[in-house]
Design an enzyme around this catalytic site. Structure first.
Site, PDB file in Angstrom:
ATOM      1  N   GLU A 281       0.822  -1.226   0.000  1.00 13.69           N
ATOM      2  CA  GLU A 281       0.000   0.000   0.000  1.00 13.69           C
ATOM      3  C   GLU A 281       0.852   1.271   0.000  1.00 13.69           C
ATOM      4  OE1 GLU A 281      -1.487   1.861   3.467  1.00 13.69           O
ATOM      5  OE2 GLU A 281      -1.229   0.066   4.686  1.00 13.69           O
TER       6      GLU A 281
ATOM      7  N   LYS B  86      -3.713  -1.712  15.558  1.00  9.30           N
ATOM      8  CA  LYS B  86      -3.171  -1.054  16.750  1.00  9.30           C
ATOM      9  C   LYS B  86      -4.222  -0.990  17.837  1.00  9.30           C
ATOM     10  CE  LYS B  86       0.377   1.986  15.058  1.00  9.30           C
ATOM     11  NZ  LYS B  86       0.244   1.909  13.594  1.00  9.30           N
TER      12      LYS B  86
END
Ligand code: PSU
Ligand code: MN
Length: 303
Positions: free
Chosen positions: A25, A159
């Site tokens: 990405e 996260k």
């Protein structure tokens, strides 16, 4: 759609010959890391994909053209856009960037769409988006894309700036299997585990390739999430990271940061609050995930 795609010659050759290719990405380059660490890290990740035996195809939109695989100059150009208003392209944003002849950095969702259009089945990144803590309606488009696009994403989970149990529930609702690569627990990006289970633990690239083949033969149209813990030597102390994340999240709320700005803002703030310690973990897991994805791509090509 293929008319919008501009393939790097090496990627075009590899795809034509059914050789292993791994998509990467570009939002992590423009919105996840500062220049020049972003370009250095992107190069390291591409090298790790090669070491694993596959061809890297970093995906980004440059002046309205989708690039599948970047030259060194294009990567440098993209890296220098960090900190500018370059568009962060999720599903919603791709036609805006192409139609407006803009530059655009693709998120996990955006990269999945374009990788699929390009005929690439595997994609490696650092962390996926999820459900934001305290904002149950800020659900990353990454989760919905995993529910509707047949690409396998190799990442270190999400996260803990996110609500991980809620993130896991949304993935389950959308039929996305979560594979733990060498782990029984969902990794939490900087930390090797979150206390939450994965759906299956697999320990070899071949085992993951078998699941991908079964998934494809069944005609399932959703994605698969492969989660790989950050390498042990580079993992962060969980309490230290947790404290930084809690402070960053509270500050973001107090300052009214929300929407697409939220994830980049939190990522930057956590790096500051950990004195860059989190950056080391971030770079290490990106490289490792590129390598693991490449070994899976090789197993897939051989199966
Ligand atoms: N999480 C990370 N690093 C990142 C991102 C997420 O640890 O760079 C980026 C990825 O591109 C991901 C996007 O697809 O942020 C998610 O943004 P949002 O939460 O706005 O969907
Ligand atoms: Mn969001």
């Amino acid at each position: 759609m293929r008319n919008f795609l501009q393939f790097h010659p090496e990627v075009a050759d590899a795809l034509a010959q059914n050789k292993p290719v791994v998509a990467l990405e570009s939002t992590v380059i423009t919105h996840g890391l500062p220049y020049p660490a972003n370009v250095e890290t992107a190069v390291k990740m591409q090298t790790a994909v090669r070491e694993g035996g596959a061809v890297p195809a970093t995906i980004a939109i440059i002046k309205g053209q989708v690039h599948v695989g970047l030259t060194d100059d294009e990567l440098e150009y993209l890296g220098r856009l960090a900190g500018t208003a370059v568009r962060k392209c999720s599903r919603r944003d791709i036609p805006l960037a192409i139609g407006g002849q803009e530059d655009g950095a693709t998120t996990v969702a955006g990269t999945m769409i374009l990788a699929h259009q390009a005929g690439i089945r595997l994609f490696a990144t650092g962390g996926i988006g999820g459900v934001h803590r305290g904002h149950p309606f800020d659900i990353s488009a990454d989760l919905l894309e995993l529910g509707q696009t047949p690409v396998t994403v190799v990442s270190s989970g999400a996260k803990s700036i996110l609500d991980l149990p809620a993130t896991r529930e949304v993935l389950e609702t959308h039929g996305v299997p979560i594979i733990g690569y060498g782990t029984d627990e969902l990794p939490a990006f900087f930390a090797r585990s979150s206390g939450l289970p994965v759906d299956i633990r697999l320990d070899t690239p071949e085992a993951v390739a078998h699941v991908m083949q079964a998934h494809q033969q069944l005609g399932l149209q959703n994605g698969i999430l492969v989660t790989v813990p950050v390498p042990e030597a580079d993992a962060c102390d969980p309490d230290m990271v947790e404290a930084a994340i809690a402070q960053a999240t509270a500050e973001a709320d107090a300052q009214g940061v929300h929407g697409p700005a939220s994830t980049p803002w939190l990522l930057r703030r956590v790096v500051e609050l950990t004195n860059g310690r989190s950056l080391q973990a971030n770079v290490a897991l990106l490289r490792n995930n590129g390598y693991v994805a490449a070994t899976i791509a090789c197993a897939l090509a051989a199966s």
